[in-house]
Each structure stands twice: as structure tokens, then as C-alpha cells.
Design an enzyme around this catalytic site. Sequence first.
Site, mmCIF file in Angstrom:
data_model
loop_
_atom_site.group_PDB
_atom_site.id
_atom_site.type_symbol
_atom_site.label_atom_id
_atom_site.label_comp_id
_atom_site.label_asym_id
_atom_site.label_seq_id
_atom_site.Cartn_x
_atom_site.Cartn_y
_atom_site.Cartn_z
ATOM 1 N N SER A 7 37.664 43.227 23.637
ATOM 2 C CA SER A 7 36.840 42.557 24.651
ATOM 3 C C SER A 7 35.415 43.063 24.528
ATOM 4 O O SER A 7 35.162 44.274 24.644
ATOM 5 C CB SER A 7 37.368 42.867 26.045
ATOM 6 O OG SER A 7 36.333 42.641 26.991
ATOM 7 N N HIS A 32 37.677 38.674 22.336
ATOM 8 C CA HIS A 32 37.892 38.261 23.728
ATOM 9 C C HIS A 32 36.559 38.289 24.480
ATOM 10 O O HIS A 32 35.875 39.311 24.517
ATOM 11 C CB HIS A 32 38.892 39.247 24.341
ATOM 12 C CG HIS A 32 39.328 38.957 25.722
ATOM 13 N ND1 HIS A 32 40.408 38.139 26.015
ATOM 14 C CD2 HIS A 32 38.871 39.394 26.915
ATOM 15 C CE1 HIS A 32 40.590 38.099 27.332
ATOM 16 N NE2 HIS A 32 39.666 38.851 27.904
ATOM 17 N N ASP A 34 34.804 37.827 28.079
ATOM 18 C CA ASP A 34 35.058 37.839 29.520
ATOM 19 C C ASP A 34 33.900 37.189 30.260
ATOM 20 O O ASP A 34 32.788 37.708 30.256
ATOM 21 C CB ASP A 34 35.230 39.283 30.000
ATOM 22 C CG ASP A 34 36.574 39.852 29.596
ATOM 23 O OD1 ASP A 34 37.597 39.219 29.903
ATOM 24 O OD2 ASP A 34 36.591 40.924 28.960
ATOM 25 N N MET A 36 32.331 36.056 33.781
ATOM 26 C CA MET A 36 32.427 36.385 35.213
ATOM 27 C C MET A 36 31.248 35.784 35.965
ATOM 28 O O MET A 36 30.114 35.824 35.475
ATOM 29 C CB MET A 36 32.403 37.901 35.393
ATOM 30 C CG MET A 36 33.488 38.618 34.622
ATOM 31 S SD MET A 36 33.338 40.383 34.815
ATOM 32 C CE MET A 36 34.731 40.946 33.830
ATOM 33 N N HIS A 68 37.990 34.155 28.473
ATOM 34 C CA HIS A 68 38.746 34.438 29.698
ATOM 35 C C HIS A 68 37.807 34.106 30.859
ATOM 36 O O HIS A 68 36.871 34.849 31.128
ATOM 37 C CB HIS A 68 39.151 35.925 29.667
ATOM 38 C CG HIS A 68 39.805 36.415 30.911
ATOM 39 N ND1 HIS A 68 40.005 37.758 31.161
ATOM 40 C CD2 HIS A 68 40.322 35.753 31.989
ATOM 41 C CE1 HIS A 68 40.614 37.903 32.327
ATOM 42 N NE2 HIS A 68 40.804 36.713 32.858
ATOM 43 N N MET A 70 36.760 34.000 34.340
ATOM 44 C CA MET A 70 36.935 34.545 35.692
ATOM 45 C C MET A 70 35.867 33.930 36.575
ATOM 46 O O MET A 70 34.979 34.610 37.096
ATOM 47 C CB MET A 70 36.823 36.077 35.645
ATOM 48 C CG MET A 70 38.023 36.741 34.984
ATOM 49 S SD MET A 70 37.674 38.429 34.477
ATOM 50 C CE MET A 70 37.000 38.144 32.849
ATOM 51 N N MET A 139 47.253 39.877 33.797
ATOM 52 C CA MET A 139 46.219 40.862 34.140
ATOM 53 C C MET A 139 46.900 42.165 34.557
ATOM 54 O O MET A 139 47.739 42.177 35.455
ATOM 55 C CB MET A 139 45.343 40.353 35.295
ATOM 56 C CG MET A 139 44.380 39.227 34.938
ATOM 57 S SD MET A 139 43.336 39.534 33.497
ATOM 58 C CE MET A 139 42.430 41.010 33.982
ATOM 59 N N GLY A 144 37.392 41.907 36.744
ATOM 60 C CA GLY A 144 36.010 42.104 37.191
ATOM 61 C C GLY A 144 35.268 43.197 36.449
ATOM 62 O O GLY A 144 34.061 43.113 36.267
ATOM 63 N N PHE A 145 35.993 44.203 36.006
ATOM 64 C CA PHE A 145 35.319 45.331 35.366
ATOM 65 C C PHE A 145 36.161 45.909 34.237
ATOM 66 O O PHE A 145 37.394 45.866 34.301
ATOM 67 C CB PHE A 145 35.058 46.450 36.398
ATOM 68 C CG PHE A 145 34.180 46.001 37.526
ATOM 69 C CD1 PHE A 145 32.791 46.004 37.401
ATOM 70 C CD2 PHE A 145 34.743 45.535 38.704
ATOM 71 C CE1 PHE A 145 31.981 45.562 38.443
ATOM 72 C CE2 PHE A 145 33.942 45.086 39.754
ATOM 73 C CZ PHE A 145 32.559 45.092 39.613
ATOM 74 N N GLY A 146 35.476 46.468 33.263
ATOM 75 C CA GLY A 146 36.176 47.198 32.211
ATOM 76 C C GLY A 146 36.435 48.625 32.697
ATOM 77 O O GLY A 146 35.889 49.057 33.716
ATOM 78 N N GLY A 147 37.268 49.321 31.972
ATOM 79 C CA GLY A 147 37.467 50.746 32.243
ATOM 80 C C GLY A 147 38.305 51.081 33.458
ATOM 81 O O GLY A 147 38.261 52.215 33.938
ATOM 82 N N ASP A 178 45.819 42.340 29.679
ATOM 83 C CA ASP A 178 44.374 42.607 29.767
ATOM 84 C C ASP A 178 44.081 43.579 30.897
ATOM 85 O O ASP A 178 44.334 43.281 32.069
ATOM 86 C CB ASP A 178 43.662 41.263 30.021
ATOM 87 C CG ASP A 178 42.145 41.375 29.962
ATOM 88 O OD1 ASP A 178 41.625 42.482 29.706
ATOM 89 O OD2 ASP A 178 41.481 40.343 30.175
ATOM 90 N N GLY A 180 42.984 48.058 31.170
ATOM 91 C CA GLY A 180 43.546 49.408 31.151
ATOM 92 C C GLY A 180 44.423 49.710 29.961
ATOM 93 O O GLY A 180 45.231 50.647 29.988
ATOM 94 N N GLY A 200 39.032 46.631 25.860
ATOM 95 C CA GLY A 200 37.574 46.683 25.970
ATOM 96 C C GLY A 200 37.062 48.090 25.734
ATOM 97 O O GLY A 200 36.661 48.446 24.616
ATOM 98 N N SER A 201 37.123 48.921 26.773
ATOM 99 C CA SER A 201 36.564 50.272 26.677
ATOM 100 C C SER A 201 37.332 51.166 25.699
ATOM 101 O O SER A 201 36.820 52.203 25.284
ATOM 102 C CB SER A 201 36.516 50.921 28.062
ATOM 103 O OG SER A 201 37.796 50.900 28.660
HETATM 104 C C1 DX5 Z 1 38.632 42.754 33.113
HETATM 105 C C2 DX5 Z 1 38.474 41.977 31.821
HETATM 106 C C3 DX5 Z 1 38.915 42.722 30.636
HETATM 107 C C4 DX5 Z 1 38.154 43.989 30.366
HETATM 108 C C5 DX5 Z 1 39.153 44.994 29.909
HETATM 109 O O1 DX5 Z 1 38.294 41.951 34.173
HETATM 110 O O2 DX5 Z 1 39.208 40.773 31.876
HETATM 111 O O3 DX5 Z 1 39.003 41.913 29.472
HETATM 112 O O4 DX5 Z 1 37.141 43.869 29.433
HETATM 113 O O5 DX5 Z 1 38.538 46.214 29.821
HETATM 114 P P1 DX5 Z 1 39.326 47.552 29.590
HETATM 115 O O6 DX5 Z 1 40.089 47.422 28.316
HETATM 116 O O7 DX5 Z 1 38.246 48.564 29.547
HETATM 117 O O8 DX5 Z 1 40.255 47.731 30.781
HETATM 118 ZN ZN ZN Z 2 39.573 39.619 29.924
#
Ligand code: DX5
Ligand code: ZN
Length: 223
Positions: A7, A32, A34, A36, A68, A70, A139, A144-147, A178, A180, A200-201
Site C-alpha cells: 500500500s 494498492h 488507498d 480517502m 481501495h 474509502m 479490513m 483511515g490510517f496506516g500503522g 488489509d 496491521g 503499508g507500513s
Molecule cells: C487503512 C488502509 C490500508 C493501510 C494499511 O485504512 O486501507 O491499506 O495502508 O497500512 P498498514 O499496513 O500500515 O496497516
Molecule cells: Zn487499503
Amino acid sequence: MIEIAPSILSADFACLGQQVSEALACGVKRIHVDVMDGHFVPNISMGPHVVKCLKPVVATAGAMLETHLMIEQPERYLAEFINAGAELVTVHVETCPHLHRTLQQIRELGAKAGVTLNPATPLVDIEAVLENVDLVLVMTVNPGFGGQKFITSMLDKIRALRAMLDARALQRVPIEVDGGIHTGTLAAVVQAGAAIAVVGSGVFNSRGSVKANLDALGKAAGG
Ligand code: DX5
Ligand code: ZN
């Protein structure tokens, strides 16, 4: 073998093309994106322009772009994302009162259709459209957020969904997960039945190179 979909949400946007190229050089076959809107989720990220810019980079490597969405009223933007080069568009059941129609529109526009659901949304909400999708995204964090931290109770949901798909002879429909996903959580989602993991992270971070991170994920998955 689980497929990793990096991502770009966690990538360094000052050198986005380079970061994506690094992942592609490792054999990654899907990127991927994202999207938002600050309404459906609290964060604002990126739009079709990013898809358009990445398209030639990704296509040259024989890989694909998945988006994706959102965003509220995703049907308003399907054509834009698909024209920009998205080959798979995933929408949230929570944003689609006419989900069947929205999925049909994605396919009519020439892309593959994915459906996804928030951690609190039960599988029954997507049961009626399983025949109409090319992928289901589970999900494993609140979008909404990575990490964020992986929600362990989603493992049961992945297992139940795989059984639900198989019972309908929908073995062709892969489960993507998707949120964590990292070296510590990857094996569990694979065991539960996920075929594709968005990371992602765990791919784009300052701890290691993209290659080192992808190698570590490959080992964690058992390959
Ligand atoms: C979260 C996104 C993810 C995000 C995952 O809302 O849909 O795709 O980038 O990030 P990590 O892998 O850091 O949880
Ligand atoms: Zn995503």
C-alpha cells in the site's frame, strides 16, 4: 503462496515512483492505492491522478493497480479511477446502498470488482453479492490510517468468509486482508485463508529497504 500488495499510503511521496519501482523489482504484482475522502474515514489521501501517474510504471513491470475506495458515494468516481488505470476497484459495503449496481458498474467499465467491509460489519451484509465480485477484502483495522494494530478477532471472520465462498463454489474469489499486516501477523492470516495481504507500513518504512522488508515478509509467510 500469499501475494503481497504494497500500500503506497505509507510510501515517501517525494519519491513515490522510485518506491513503487523498488517493490516491483522484487516481483510484486499488485500495488494498492488507498483513496480517502475525509468523510467516510477521517483521513484524506489521494485521487485518480496518482493512479494515472503510476500506471505506466506498474504496467511496464507486468503488475496491476488496485484502488481501495474509502469514500462516500464511490459510484461518482468509478469511471475516473478506471480510466486512470485501476484494474480492480474495491468499494465498502457501508458506502453503497445499491451495492449490486455499483459492483455491476465497475465490471461494465472494464475493471474487476472488489467489495470490502469494516471490522464491525458482519459478513451477512455482503452475502447477497458474493456471486458478483472478483475479490473480497477483509479490513483487519478500522480504515483511515496506516500503522494500526491488527484486530485479532478478524481471523474468525476470514475463516468464516472462506467457508462461505467455498460453500457457494466460489473458490475463484480470493480473500484479501488489509491493516496491521506485518511479519508478526502474516502467518495467521495465511492460515485463516487469506490469499492476498495488503501491507503499508510493513513495506515502506525507515527501518529497512523495501527489498529487505518484502524479503522478511516472504520468510514470515513461510516462503
Ligand atoms: C487503512 C488502509 C490500508 C493501510 C494499511 O485504512 O486501507 O491499506 O495502508 O497500512 P498498514 O499496513 O500500515 O496497516
Ligand atoms: Zn487499503
